[in-house]
Motif scaffolding. Structure first.
Motif, PDB file in Angstrom:
ATOM      1  N   LEU A  49      -6.298  -4.711   3.067  1.00  0.00           N
ATOM      2  CA  LEU A  49      -4.984  -5.153   3.538  1.00  0.00           C
ATOM      3  C   LEU A  49      -4.087  -5.537   2.366  1.00  0.00           C
ATOM      4  CD1 LEU A  49      -5.837  -7.451   6.602  1.00  0.00           C
ATOM      5  CD2 LEU A  49      -5.593  -4.953   6.517  1.00  0.00           C
ATOM      6  N   GLN A  97       0.081  -2.488   2.972  1.00  0.00           N
ATOM      7  CA  GLN A  97       1.008  -2.802   4.062  1.00  0.00           C
ATOM      8  C   GLN A  97       0.769  -1.850   5.240  1.00  0.00           C
ATOM      9  OE1 GLN A  97       5.133  -3.658   2.760  1.00  0.00           O
ATOM     10  NE2 GLN A  97       4.362  -3.422   0.675  1.00  0.00           N
ATOM     11  N   GLU A  98       1.048  -2.344   6.434  1.00  0.00           N
ATOM     12  CA  GLU A  98       0.689  -1.602   7.646  1.00  0.00           C
ATOM     13  C   GLU A  98       1.282  -0.194   7.675  1.00  0.00           C
ATOM     14  OE1 GLU A  98       0.604  -2.162  12.518  1.00  0.00           O
ATOM     15  OE2 GLU A  98       1.878  -3.479  11.282  1.00  0.00           O
ATOM     16  N   ARG A 101      -0.827   2.005   5.529  1.00  0.00           N
ATOM     17  CA  ARG A 101      -2.155   2.260   6.116  1.00  0.00           C
ATOM     18  C   ARG A 101      -2.075   3.326   7.199  1.00  0.00           C
ATOM     19  NH1 ARG A 101      -3.535  -2.864   8.544  1.00  0.00           N
ATOM     20  NH2 ARG A 101      -1.893  -4.050   7.510  1.00  0.00           N
ATOM     21  N   ARG A 129      -6.464 -13.097   9.174  1.00  0.00           N
ATOM     22  CA  ARG A 129      -6.372 -11.630   9.183  1.00  0.00           C
ATOM     23  C   ARG A 129      -7.747 -10.954   9.080  1.00  0.00           C
ATOM     24  NH1 ARG A 129      -1.983  -9.342   5.169  1.00  0.00           N
ATOM     25  NH2 ARG A 129      -1.993  -7.659   6.719  1.00  0.00           N
ATOM     26  N   GLU A 132      -8.134  -8.104  11.547  1.00  0.00           N
ATOM     27  CA  GLU A 132      -7.319  -6.966  11.131  1.00  0.00           C
ATOM     28  C   GLU A 132      -7.985  -6.220   9.966  1.00  0.00           C
ATOM     29  OE1 GLU A 132      -2.758  -6.065   9.499  1.00  0.00           O
ATOM     30  OE2 GLU A 132      -3.480  -8.136   9.756  1.00  0.00           O
ATOM     31  N   TYR A 136      -9.392  -2.328  10.009  1.00  0.00           N
ATOM     32  CA  TYR A 136      -8.957  -1.267   9.100  1.00  0.00           C
ATOM     33  C   TYR A 136     -10.141  -0.687   8.340  1.00  0.00           C
ATOM     34  CZ  TYR A 136      -6.501   1.291   5.475  1.00  0.00           C
ATOM     35  OH  TYR A 136      -6.076   2.282   4.627  1.00  0.00           O
TER      36      TYR A 136
END
Length: 341
Positions: A49, A97-98, A101, A129, A132, A136
């Motif tokens: 992340l 960053q999302e 990703r 997080r 999350e 990922y």
């Protein structure tokens, strides 16, 4: 210094046949410059992340610690090349960053394919997080399966800062144990996974973890460590520790008489390499140094191997009361090391 070279994926030529430097930019974020043509032997992927500390780890490995405070979030994927024992290794720093990703998962062959090592960085202090981050990680593993590749997986539990670890104590141990269980469920024994606790406040935690994975890729370390140990024993108990490092501070081989010797030498290593860098332009010819600190004596020297552009470094720690090492013995030892490496 970690001498990074940036590789281009294609050359452009003008009408006179002269090569021009180009920028090949995937969505104007993956910047690659031209370097000399040489085969890339391995690919190491840093992912996780945003704000997990991936780029900070890389800066430590580059000995660019002063830049850490000024770091900004990594944009998309940054690819650089570094040398280890004469091998060019591709190092990919994937911004976490999302939006990035999502882009990686849409085009996995551009980012994940041909990875030999995946370093997945988890900010151990950002408990909000964790779910999350594990999610990922699961997505990344799924892409490896689709690509039919099995890179070595290294989990860096990062920001394992001494004060934080002391204050959190048993709660942190429980969190890490839980994360390991979740990771094992995801990889299902299909991948080789290793774990490390890392922090920029203990440089050795990063250097030793990264060195370990490189020596798994280039496995001559067993013979090298045996040779180093035999040399240490030949000094009649006059040797506490030996380190052989490359110019990036990465460990090539090592010997420690005990845990105390390991702690002393590993904490002193950045000092010696920094001192060597500062003297490099002024010293002509002889590159060895003898330094006495406390009740220890440190002998440092550098030597070269044919397939590497930068020298390797030798550090030997002995008791201050002991006899000085004979130059003839050191030279013979270095010749042995050159033959193995």
């Amino acid at each position: 210094m970690l001498e990074h070279k940036i590789q281009s994926e294609q050359d452009s030529h003008d009408i006179h046949g002269k090569k021009k430097n180009i920028k090949y930019d995937l969505e104007k974020t993956l910047i690659i410059k031209k370097t000399k043509s040489r085969e890339i032997s391995e690919k190491i992927l840093f992912t996780g992340l945003d704000n997990s500390g991936k780029t900070s780890i890389i800066k430590v490995l580059q000995k660019e610690i002063s830049q850490i405070a000024m770091l900004k979030p990594t944009r998309q994927a940054q690819r650089k090349i570094f040398e280890f024992l004469g091998n060019d290794i591709s190092e990919w720093d994937l911004g976490g960053q999302e939006k990035y990703r999502i882009a990686y998962l849409k085009e996995p062959t551009k980012y994940f394919d041909r990875s030999n090592v995946c370093i997945y960085v988890i900010d151990i202090q950002d408990r909000g997080r964790m779910e999350e981050s594990i999610s990922y990680f699961s997505d990344v593993i799924k892409e490896f399966r689709k690509l039919e590749i099995s890179p070595l997986i290294y989990i860096f539990f990062h920001k394992f800062d001494p004060t934080y670890a002391k204050n959190e104590g048993i709660h942190l141990e429980g969190l890490i144990s839980q994360l390991k269980d979740e990771i094992r469920n995801i990889i299902e024994e299909e991948f080789n996974v290793s774990y490390s606790n890392t922090t920029i406040y203990d440089l050795w935690s990063i250097i030793s973890s990264f060195s370990d994975l490189l020596l798994k890729i280039f496995p001559q370390s067993e013979l090298l460590d045996k040779t180093i140990q035999e040399f240490a024993e030949s000094l009649d108990s006059n040797c506490n520790a030996i380190l052989v490092l490359d110019s990036n501070s990465l460990v090539i081989g090592q010997f420690f008489e005990n845990e105390e010797s390991k702690q002393i030498l590993t904490k002193s290593t950045p000092y010696f390499l920094t001192l060597n860098d500062s003297l490099e332009d002024d010293v002509q010819g002889e590159q060895s140094m003898i330094i006495e600190r406390g009740n220890k004596r440190f002998f440092t020297d550098q030597f070269r191997i044919k397939r590497a552009s930068e020298p390797l470094f030798l550090i030997i720690m002995t008791p201050k009361r002991g006899e000085h090492l004979l130059r003839e013995k050191i030279d013979s030892f270095i010749t042995l090391l050159q033959g193995i490496i």
